[in-house]
Each structure stands twice: as C-alpha cells, then as structure tokens.
Design a protein around this motif. Structure first.
Motif, PDB file in Angstrom:
ATOM      1  N   PHE A   7       6.608  -6.100   0.208  1.00  0.00           N
ATOM      2  CA  PHE A   7       6.904  -6.900   1.401  1.00  0.00           C
ATOM      3  C   PHE A   7       8.317  -7.488   1.356  1.00  0.00           C
ATOM      4  O   PHE A   7       8.971  -7.598   2.398  1.00  0.00           O
ATOM      5  CB  PHE A   7       5.850  -7.993   1.611  1.00  0.00           C
ATOM      6  N   PRO A  16       0.802  -1.228   0.000  1.00  0.00           N
ATOM      7  CA  PRO A  16       0.000   0.000   0.000  1.00  0.00           C
ATOM      8  C   PRO A  16       0.837   1.282   0.000  1.00  0.00           C
ATOM      9  O   PRO A  16       0.274   2.363   0.001  1.00  0.00           O
ATOM     10  CB  PRO A  16      -0.747  -0.110   1.333  1.00  0.00           C
ATOM     11  N   VAL A  23      14.457  -5.062   9.484  1.00  0.00           N
ATOM     12  CA  VAL A  23      14.712  -5.665  10.797  1.00  0.00           C
ATOM     13  C   VAL A  23      16.193  -6.032  10.913  1.00  0.00           C
ATOM     14  O   VAL A  23      16.828  -5.814  11.950  1.00  0.00           O
ATOM     15  CB  VAL A  23      13.813  -6.899  11.056  1.00  0.00           C
TER      16      VAL A  23
HETATM   17  C1  HEM Z   1      12.593  -2.483  12.518  1.00  0.00           C
HETATM   18  C2  HEM Z   1      11.975  -2.760  11.382  1.00  0.00           C
HETATM   19  C3  HEM Z   1      11.153  -1.792  10.577  1.00  0.00           C
HETATM   20  C4  HEM Z   1      11.258  -0.438  10.472  1.00  0.00           C
HETATM   21  C5  HEM Z   1      12.250   0.482  11.192  1.00  0.00           C
HETATM   22  C6  HEM Z   1      10.241   0.006   9.549  1.00  0.00           C
HETATM   23  C7  HEM Z   1      10.013   1.315   9.188  1.00  0.00           C
HETATM   24  C8  HEM Z   1       9.061   1.739   8.287  1.00  0.00           C
HETATM   25  C9  HEM Z   1       8.881   3.095   7.857  1.00  0.00           C
HETATM   26  C10 HEM Z   1       9.737   4.278   8.312  1.00  0.00           C
HETATM   27  C11 HEM Z   1       7.847   3.128   6.980  1.00  0.00           C
HETATM   28  C12 HEM Z   1       7.314   4.350   6.228  1.00  0.00           C
HETATM   29  C13 HEM Z   1       8.017   4.462   4.887  1.00  0.00           C
HETATM   30  C14 HEM Z   1       7.775   5.782   4.226  1.00  0.00           C
HETATM   31  O1  HEM Z   1       7.369   6.720   4.889  1.00  0.00           O
HETATM   32  O2  HEM Z   1       8.019   5.913   3.008  1.00  0.00           O
HETATM   33  C15 HEM Z   1       7.342   1.774   6.863  1.00  0.00           C
HETATM   34  C16 HEM Z   1       6.269   1.402   6.094  1.00  0.00           C
HETATM   35  C17 HEM Z   1       5.900   0.086   5.903  1.00  0.00           C
HETATM   36  N1  HEM Z   1       6.432  -1.020   6.507  1.00  0.00           N
HETATM   37 FE1  HEM Z   1       7.904  -1.058   7.886  1.00  0.00          FE
HETATM   38  N2  HEM Z   1       9.549  -1.087   9.101  1.00  0.00           N
HETATM   39  C18 HEM Z   1      10.069  -2.192   9.714  1.00  0.00           C
HETATM   40  C19 HEM Z   1       9.644  -3.503   9.548  1.00  0.00           C
HETATM   41  C20 HEM Z   1       8.642  -3.906   8.725  1.00  0.00           C
HETATM   42  C21 HEM Z   1       8.210  -5.284   8.539  1.00  0.00           C
HETATM   43  C22 HEM Z   1       8.831  -6.479   9.269  1.00  0.00           C
HETATM   44  C23 HEM Z   1       7.205  -5.264   7.638  1.00  0.00           C
HETATM   45  C24 HEM Z   1       6.392  -6.404   7.070  1.00  0.00           C
HETATM   46  C25 HEM Z   1       6.714  -7.651   7.091  1.00  0.00           C
HETATM   47  C26 HEM Z   1       6.982  -3.876   7.252  1.00  0.00           C
HETATM   48  C27 HEM Z   1       6.023  -3.448   6.350  1.00  0.00           C
HETATM   49  C28 HEM Z   1       5.799  -2.135   6.012  1.00  0.00           C
HETATM   50  C29 HEM Z   1       4.790  -1.714   5.049  1.00  0.00           C
HETATM   51  C30 HEM Z   1       3.885  -2.650   4.266  1.00  0.00           C
HETATM   52  C31 HEM Z   1       4.836  -0.332   4.988  1.00  0.00           C
HETATM   53  C32 HEM Z   1       3.954   0.593   4.143  1.00  0.00           C
HETATM   54  C33 HEM Z   1       2.741   1.047   4.966  1.00  0.00           C
HETATM   55  C34 HEM Z   1       1.811   1.972   4.186  1.00  0.00           C
HETATM   56  O3  HEM Z   1       2.179   2.464   3.127  1.00  0.00           O
HETATM   57  O4  HEM Z   1       0.688   2.208   4.656  1.00  0.00           O
HETATM   58  N3  HEM Z   1       7.864  -3.095   7.944  1.00  0.00           N
HETATM   59  N4  HEM Z   1       8.111   0.952   7.660  1.00  0.00           N
END
Ligand code: HEM
Length: 395
Positions: free
Chosen positions: A229, A76, A237
C-alpha cells in the motif's frame, strides 16, 4: 525494446513523448520473446494473460516477487488462486465507490489548502506544490501511519522504484535493500498499533482485525500488505495527476473544453488515463506450465511482461489511438490493469484525479507551461513528470 521489456530506463526511450513508438510496438511487434520470457503488448494478449490460470505473480521456483523492493510476496499483488481471492474479498469493500465517496469532501478541502499556498504567486512547480502532497497526505490519513513518516516512506518508495541507469538485476538488488529499511519501520508501526489502547478508524486497524482461515494475520503478513500500500498509494496518483495536468498544460484547446464544460472532467480523466497510462507495465508474471495464448506459445518458467500502455494505444481496440477525445465511447482501457490483479484502488484514484483537476480549474481561469519550460519525465515502470513549472491566472 529491452527498455520496454524490462522497464529499465536506459535512455533509449523518449520518455517525454513516447506515444508514436508505443503505437508501433502494439501494431507491429505485439509479442516479443526475449532471454527471460515473453512480452505482450496488445490489448487482447494482456487481458488473456492477465486472466490465465497458469500465470502467477511471484516466481514459482523461488517464490520471490520482483519490482517492489520485497523478498517476500506482497499481499495481494504477489498472491494467486484462492488466497488472492480471499484477500480481495477483504480489501475490495474498503475501496468500493460508496466507501471512497466519503473521502470526497476532505480531499477537496486539502486541494484548496494547497492551492491557497501558491495561488497569489501566479506560478508553481505543480509536482512539488500539488501532485505530490495532495494524494500523499490523503493516503496517510486513510492508511493511518503517523504523518511524520511521510518523508521517509516517500524516500523509500522513490529509491525502491528507481530505474534510471540500472539494469533489471541491479534495480532488484538495490530495491530490496531499501525495502528492508521500509519494512523495519512498518514492523515498528504494527507493534505500536498492537500496543495502543485506543482503536482507530483506518486501514491499518482493518489489517490488524482481518482473519484468514480463522487466524488473525501475523505481523509479517500485515507488513506485506502495508509495504504494497505504501508503494501503490504514494506513487501512482501523484504520477497520474502530473501526467494529466502536464498534458493539459501543453494542449490549450482541450484545456479550454474542460473550463467551458466541467462536466467533461470525468471523461477527460478516463481518456487521459488511457492516453498517458502512467503505470506503463505490470509487475512481472510467470508461467507455471506450458500453454498457448492467442496462438503464442508460452513455456513453463517464462517471465511474462504485460504492457498496459501499449495496450491502451492498440489500434485494434481504439480508433485513432493517439487522438485525445473526451467524448470517446466504450473507453475500456487498461490503465488500472486487467485481469485478476486489476487495481483495487481505482475508485479512490479516479475520485482523487477528478477532484484534483476540478479544484485547480475552479481556482484558476487558465494555465500553461512556464515560458521556456520543458518538463522532464522519469520512467520507472511508472511515468511521471519530475517538475512541472506552470504559470496561471487566478480567478
Ligand atoms: C491513478 C492511480 C493508480 C493507478 C494508475 C494504478 C494502477 C494499478 C495497476 C496497473 C495495477 C496492476 C499492477 C500489476 O499488474 O502488476 C494496480 C494494482 C493495485 N493497486 Fe493500483 N493504481 C492506482 C492507485 C492505487 C491506489 C490509490 C491504491 C490504494 C490505496 C492502489 C492499490 C493497488 C493494489 C493493492 C493493487 C494490487 C491488486 C491485486 O494484486 O489484486 N492503487 N494498480
């Protein structure tokens, strides 16, 4: 400043120790206009822009996103408005705290198996031996792609995110070529899964069963979810475990605090995520109309950059921001972003980070950087140690 704005790793930043510079940016130049748009570096601004209704995450003219090796909006992350809300409603329950708690035991077991592989040696490259394989193996199990694909996914993810020595334009062009290769394999997996006669309990099965406005997702939509994903699940992580243990290995007093009182580990995870902020900047956003945010004028078409790591060191929000304090109260950091696209994997990530530290600390009585070792860090929008040579005493 260009390096911060465009998340180019052009050698101008001390990636091993950027903190003092980041605090200066948050304090002295919280808003920077450059030729492509505006960079926001304070907490107040990244939160406001992250929630603003006239801010979208794919270029509103070309409809193309940036930074993930895709020509198409990934689902998304690169969607906005109702369709983004619809997908979040489908995905959020899969990563709710109660749901991810089911993975705890398996994750602990996996951590122990990896530690068994190096515990007798008294030394390990913590990145290769633990920070990479632990979350990657877990992710592949939850995701449901064949484990044999892990080396290929990891290589594609690394090549897509690679920024060393590349300009933002070069990085985008190269990333898309690698992204094309990744997507060919993801499409094959979708076809294999559609042809399979047995049902599996994993993320890919959920994606195959989803409906939007009464219709099942097309193969292309499913690849657009899977592509995101693979990048999100395989990189963040690993980078975070490396940054957190890297920091603890170099700071004996706080390491001791955690050995003496393991109940502090969840607080340490929050505080170190704030301080280290491994995902430094959000993917680019764009303004669909002119607007003003906290007194700053934004023009239609501006590309907007949101600095999570400077926001997390913003002295207006965090007293003494460079001090790591496991008892810090009201630690409302943005290490998992802020606004509509805040991380939906954050509960899983927090569980993995906590267990990664807990299991390692249960098996060793102390550890530190190997004598003479100076871990090199890479920075590709996500900061991460390349190697982390540790010595330790087994319990
Ligand atoms: C320590 C680990 C993680 C950190 C620091 C992190 C950090 C972030 C950040 C900063 C964003 C926003 C990106 C943006 O603004 O462009 C984000 C979005 C996202 N993350 Fe993580 N993430 C982590 C782990 C994960 C894991 C394990 C998954 C899935 C298995 C995941 C799935 C997603 C998804 C699908 C989005 C998009 C959400 C959206 O657009 O509504 N993340 N993450």
């Amino acid at each position: 400043m260009r390096s911060l704005l465009t998340y180019e790793n052009n050698g101008s930043m001390d990636v091993a120790c950027p903190w003092a510079r980041l605090v200066e940016v948050a304090r002295d130049t919280p808003v920077v206009r450059w030729e492509m748009g505006v960079g926001f570096f304070s907490m107040a601004d990244v939160v406001s822009v992250g929630n603003h209704p006239a801010v979208v995450s794919a270029n509103p003219i070309t409809h193309e996103p940036m930074g993930m090796g895709s020509r198409e909006p990934l689902i998304p992350l690169h969607l906005d408005g109702d369709v983004h809300r619809h997908y979040r409603k489908l995905i959020d329950p899969l990563f709710a705290p109660r749901q991810v708690a089911l993975f705890e035991e398996g994750f602990r077991h996996l951590a122990d198996e990896l530690i068994d592989g190096f515990i007798a040696d008294g030394e390990v490259d913590f990145v290769a031996g633990y920070a990479v394989p632990l979350p990657a193996t877990m992710f592949m199990q939850i995701f449901g792609a064949p484990m044999d694909d892990l080396p290929f996914f990891t290589e594609m993810k690394d090549r897509i995110l690679k920024a060393e020595g590349l300009t933002i334009e070069e990085r985008e062009a190269e990333g898309r070529l690698w992204g094309d290769r990744l997507r060919v394999r993801l499409a094959e997996i979708v076809a294999e899964r559609r042809a399979a006669t047995t049902q599996q309990d994993d993320l890919i099965s959920k994606f195959l069963s989803w409906e939007v406005e009464g219709d099942k997702l097309s193969d292309e939509d499913i690849v657009n979810v899977m592509h995101l994903f693979v990048i999100a699940g395989l990189d963040t992580v690993t980078s975070s475990i490396g940054c957190l243990i890297g920091w603890l290995a170099a700071n004996p007093e706080q390491r001791r605090q955690l050995f003496d009182d393991p109940s502090l580990v969840p607080h340490a995870v929050e505080e170190l995520m704030r301080h280290q902020s491994p995902v430094n900047v959000g993917g680019p956003r764009w303004a669909t109309e002119d607007f003003e945010v906290n007194g700053v004028s934004v023009k239609q078409g501006d590309m907007l950059l949101l600095g999570w790591w400077t926001a997390n060191l913003d002295p207006a929000v965090f007293a003494d921001p460079l001090t790591v304090d496991f008892t810090r109260e009201a630690n409302r950091h943005a290490a998992f972003a802020a606004g509509r696209h805040r991380c939906l994997g954050s509960h899983l990530a927090r569980l993995e980070l906590r267990i990664a530290i807990e299991q390692f600390h249960r098996r060793v009585s102390d550890y530190s950087l190997a004598p003479g070792a100076e871990p090199a860090y890479k920075w590709e929008g996500v900061r991460s140690p390349v190697t982390l040579p540790l010595i330790f005493a087994a319990r």
